[in-house]
Design an enzyme around this catalytic site. Sequence first.
Site, PDB file in Angstrom:
ATOM      1  N   ASP A 162     -10.995  -5.225 -17.253  1.00  0.00           N
ATOM      2  CA  ASP A 162     -11.370  -6.166 -18.314  1.00  0.00           C
ATOM      3  C   ASP A 162     -10.137  -6.549 -19.123  1.00  0.00           C
ATOM      4  O   ASP A 162      -9.607  -5.749 -19.887  1.00  0.00           O
ATOM      5  CB  ASP A 162     -12.432  -5.528 -19.212  1.00  0.00           C
TER       6      ASP A 162
ATOM      7  N   HIS B 278       0.809  -1.220   0.000  1.00  0.00           N
ATOM      8  CA  HIS B 278       0.000   0.000   0.000  1.00  0.00           C
ATOM      9  C   HIS B 278       0.840   1.267   0.000  1.00  0.00           C
ATOM     10  O   HIS B 278       0.362   2.347  -0.376  1.00  0.00           O
ATOM     11  CB  HIS B 278      -0.947  -0.001   1.200  1.00  0.00           C
TER      12      HIS B 278
END
Length: 475
Positions: free
Chosen positions: A412, A166
Amino acid sequence: MVWPSFPPRFSIKLSKPELVPPKTPTPKEKKALSDLDDQASLRYHMPGLWFYENKESMVGVDPAAVIKEGLAKALVFYYPLAGRLFQGPNKKLIVDCNGEGALFLKAEANVALRKLGDFIHSPSPYLSKLQYNVPGSEGITGCPLLLIQVTRFTCGGIALGVRFNHTMADGYGIVLFLKALCELAQGGSTPSVLPVWDRDTLSATANPNPTCSHAVYDAPSFRHNFSLFDFEWWANKIFNVEKLASQSLYFFFPTILKPIMVRTSFILGPKEIQALRDQAVAQDYGRCSTFELIAACLWKCRTIALQPNPNATVRLTFPTDMRQKSLAGLKLSAGYYGNAIVMQSATSTAKLLCDSPITYAIQLIREAKNKVNGDYVKSVIDFMVTRGRPRMSVLRNMLVSDISRIGMEKIDFGWGNAIYAGASIAAYGATFLERPKSSDDSTTEKSILVPISLPHIYMQIFKREFKKMTSSSTP
């Protein structure tokens, strides 16, 4: 709650983990993180899972090969993610851009994706299977900054597990990287949005001087706050939780408290959100955002459940993304993938929060949001440098992060949008607002899924209060 008690079991066949370096040579250099990136609260590896249904047009195509190729190409542009962190003076984190690469795993599951049902929601009981923790990979320094696992189900469905350090990126940043990966995996020559490092923009000046107070980083006081059923008082007394919280990963993986925790999710659909909105209207309050309504509801229900001493100070902490605000002197590029978030807290005594209508909590949240301006951000940055890059408090605090609007489900790589994408965890002291699994029901797009982790008896109280607050339109 979104599922029954017992998830179906399955096994996976896991390939040997491998390092995927950038496709072509990249610069060998050292790059310092910003002074927002390397604060202690972000020194952990953030998990996430994406699920995709089978697509007939992709029959015979190996999703692992597609993603691995896209990863190698994306790391050319995002080459710091292929490096390793080391710590310099004053706990400063610096990336050694050495091109070692990201961890990659391929797996096959012996079950169809549909069999998992709503168990793909956060907190997914399958996280350890679909995002294998390679031994020795979970450190902050000297370890891979990115881990990707592609799991194929017997039906042709896919699970994409992504774990990232992170300190290198926030939620928006990792989505930016994954979109670039998808574009390059499907034949693109360059990402549509080029990454920008530019960490100096969010770093302190030569003479840092915090000008604002930052209570979110203050440790809670437990003096004179004893209450018989106060879970956090006992947890701190017995386990010294605040000290344990300084360990990497603790904030999201409280291993000592794990055996007594119940982890589940709640869904707020249009009816539940409207019930909260009606309460605000009935109390003559103005327009409220969905985040304000849900965060106020969660903060109040959780505080009632934990039964702190009435005089105890309790907080709700939430991040503000600077990309979404116009801040003087802090304009960030669309390709900035570092941490562009600052934390702020709403603060109250437990008694006032529990006894007051929901609009009391909403007003406190709104006041905290309105504090964020250019001067506040600079003060946070200077505060990090002068105070040793502290972490947020865990006890007497609830972190609520809205990741429902960063487009996680729109990753995608050839199989269409994900039917579900989420952080996959329920952590004590923190929650994420996510989109539930997509379905033919049009209300799904307007619903929010909230994973919660609490000890069993306190979870029962939380459920009661949550149901009461979201099913009634009365104050």
